[in-house]
Scaffold this motif. Sequence first.
Motif, PDB file in Angstrom:
ATOM      1  N   ALA A   1     -10.680   5.592   4.713  1.00 57.69           N
ATOM      2  CA  ALA A   1     -11.255   6.228   3.528  1.00 57.69           C
ATOM      3  C   ALA A   1     -11.523   5.192   2.442  1.00 57.69           C
ATOM      4  N   ILE A   2     -10.604   4.260   2.257  1.00 58.62           N
ATOM      5  CA  ILE A   2     -10.772   3.219   1.239  1.00 58.62           C
ATOM      6  C   ILE A   2     -11.959   2.329   1.595  1.00 58.62           C
ATOM      7  N   ARG A   3     -12.050   1.954   2.860  1.00 56.70           N
ATOM      8  CA  ARG A   3     -13.166   1.118   3.308  1.00 56.70           C
ATOM      9  C   ARG A   3     -14.503   1.836   3.091  1.00 56.70           C
ATOM     10  N   MET A   4     -14.545   3.141   3.368  1.00 57.28           N
ATOM     11  CA  MET A   4     -15.753   3.919   3.171  1.00 57.28           C
ATOM     12  C   MET A   4     -16.116   3.989   1.686  1.00 57.28           C
ATOM     13  N   MET A   5     -15.114   4.187   0.826  1.00 55.45           N
ATOM     14  CA  MET A   5     -15.380   4.254  -0.613  1.00 55.45           C
ATOM     15  C   MET A   5     -15.890   2.913  -1.148  1.00 55.45           C
ATOM     16  N   ILE A   6     -15.380   1.817  -0.634  1.00 55.41           N
ATOM     17  CA  ILE A   6     -15.863   0.490  -1.050  1.00 55.41           C
ATOM     18  C   ILE A   6     -17.323   0.326  -0.643  1.00 55.41           C
ATOM     19  N   THR A   7     -17.652   0.749   0.576  1.00 59.04           N
ATOM     20  CA  THR A   7     -19.037   0.664   1.046  1.00 59.04           C
ATOM     21  C   THR A   7     -19.963   1.509   0.174  1.00 59.04           C
ATOM     22  N   GLN A   8     -19.548   2.727  -0.135  1.00 61.88           N
ATOM     23  CA  GLN A   8     -20.361   3.592  -0.991  1.00 61.88           C
ATOM     24  C   GLN A   8     -20.511   2.989  -2.389  1.00 61.88           C
TER      25      GLN A   8
ATOM     26  N   PRO B   1      10.855  -2.965  -2.001  1.00 62.25           N
ATOM     27  CA  PRO B   1      10.177  -1.681  -1.932  1.00 62.25           C
ATOM     28  C   PRO B   1       8.986  -1.649  -2.893  1.00 62.25           C
ATOM     29  N   GLY B   2       7.898  -1.092  -2.439  1.00 61.13           N
ATOM     30  CA  GLY B   2       6.707  -1.020  -3.265  1.00 61.13           C
ATOM     31  C   GLY B   2       5.811  -2.241  -3.177  1.00 61.13           C
ATOM     32  N   ALA B   3       6.216  -3.272  -2.443  1.00 58.07           N
ATOM     33  CA  ALA B   3       5.392  -4.471  -2.299  1.00 58.07           C
ATOM     34  C   ALA B   3       4.238  -4.179  -1.343  1.00 58.07           C
ATOM     35  N   LEU B   4       3.093  -4.802  -1.599  1.00 56.54           N
ATOM     36  CA  LEU B   4       1.918  -4.601  -0.766  1.00 56.54           C
ATOM     37  C   LEU B   4       1.948  -5.513   0.452  1.00 56.54           C
ATOM     38  N   THR B   5       1.415  -5.016   1.547  1.00 60.10           N
ATOM     39  CA  THR B   5       1.227  -5.878   2.707  1.00 60.10           C
ATOM     40  C   THR B   5       0.023  -6.771   2.414  1.00 60.10           C
ATOM     41  N   LEU B   6      -0.202  -7.771   3.238  1.00 54.02           N
ATOM     42  CA  LEU B   6      -1.335  -8.665   3.033  1.00 54.02           C
ATOM     43  C   LEU B   6      -2.650  -7.892   3.099  1.00 54.02           C
ATOM     44  N   ARG B   7      -2.775  -7.001   4.062  1.00 51.54           N
ATOM     45  CA  ARG B   7      -3.996  -6.207   4.212  1.00 51.54           C
ATOM     46  C   ARG B   7      -4.235  -5.344   2.963  1.00 51.54           C
ATOM     47  N   GLN B   8      -3.169  -4.710   2.459  1.00 48.83           N
ATOM     48  CA  GLN B   8      -3.300  -3.884   1.253  1.00 48.83           C
ATOM     49  C   GLN B   8      -3.671  -4.739   0.048  1.00 48.83           C
ATOM     50  N   PHE B   9      -3.079  -5.910  -0.048  1.00 47.23           N
ATOM     51  CA  PHE B   9      -3.371  -6.814  -1.158  1.00 47.23           C
ATOM     52  C   PHE B   9      -4.842  -7.228  -1.144  1.00 47.23           C
ATOM     53  N   LEU B  10      -5.350  -7.594   0.022  1.00 47.74           N
ATOM     54  CA  LEU B  10      -6.750  -8.011   0.140  1.00 47.74           C
ATOM     55  C   LEU B  10      -7.700  -6.849  -0.153  1.00 47.74           C
ATOM     56  N   ARG B  11      -7.368  -5.648   0.307  1.00 44.01           N
ATOM     57  CA  ARG B  11      -8.198  -4.474   0.043  1.00 44.01           C
ATOM     58  C   ARG B  11      -8.199  -4.173  -1.452  1.00 44.01           C
ATOM     59  N   ARG B  12      -7.050  -4.333  -2.103  1.00 43.50           N
ATOM     60  CA  ARG B  12      -6.959  -4.116  -3.552  1.00 43.50           C
ATOM     61  C   ARG B  12      -7.855  -5.100  -4.295  1.00 43.50           C
TER      62      ARG B  12
END
Length: 118
Positions: free
Chosen positions: A94-101, A38-49
């Motif tokens: 939202a996270i992708r948009m914030m990274i772009t900004q 529980p609480g582990a990140l998925t691969l996509r979440q890990f890469l976004r982080r």
Amino acid sequence: MAAAPPPPPQRRARGDWAAPAGCGRRSRRVMAARRLPPGALTLRQFLRRQQVLQLYRRILRAIRDVPAEADRRHLKEWARGEFRRNKDAAEEDAIRMMITQGNMQLQELQRTLKLAKS
């Protein structure tokens, strides 16, 4: 008389197994995801982080080049505040948009610093 040792386990050829009915590729992924603690990140979440952390570091490195100490302190507090304010964001878009900004703001800061040096 001693008991005979048990026979050695049967070795199977590679890939020689039968999956339960309806256990396709997607089901295996879901099963693998269930094995995560529980609480582990998925691969996509890990890469976004990793993208977010990389952006944060790049912003702080760019701020180091600001000549005035007061401006440097103000920009550092601004960057920290923005990242702290959005640390609980969970929606992928939202996270992708914030990274772009953030990348656009970093480029603007770098351009401004470059103009100030010339």
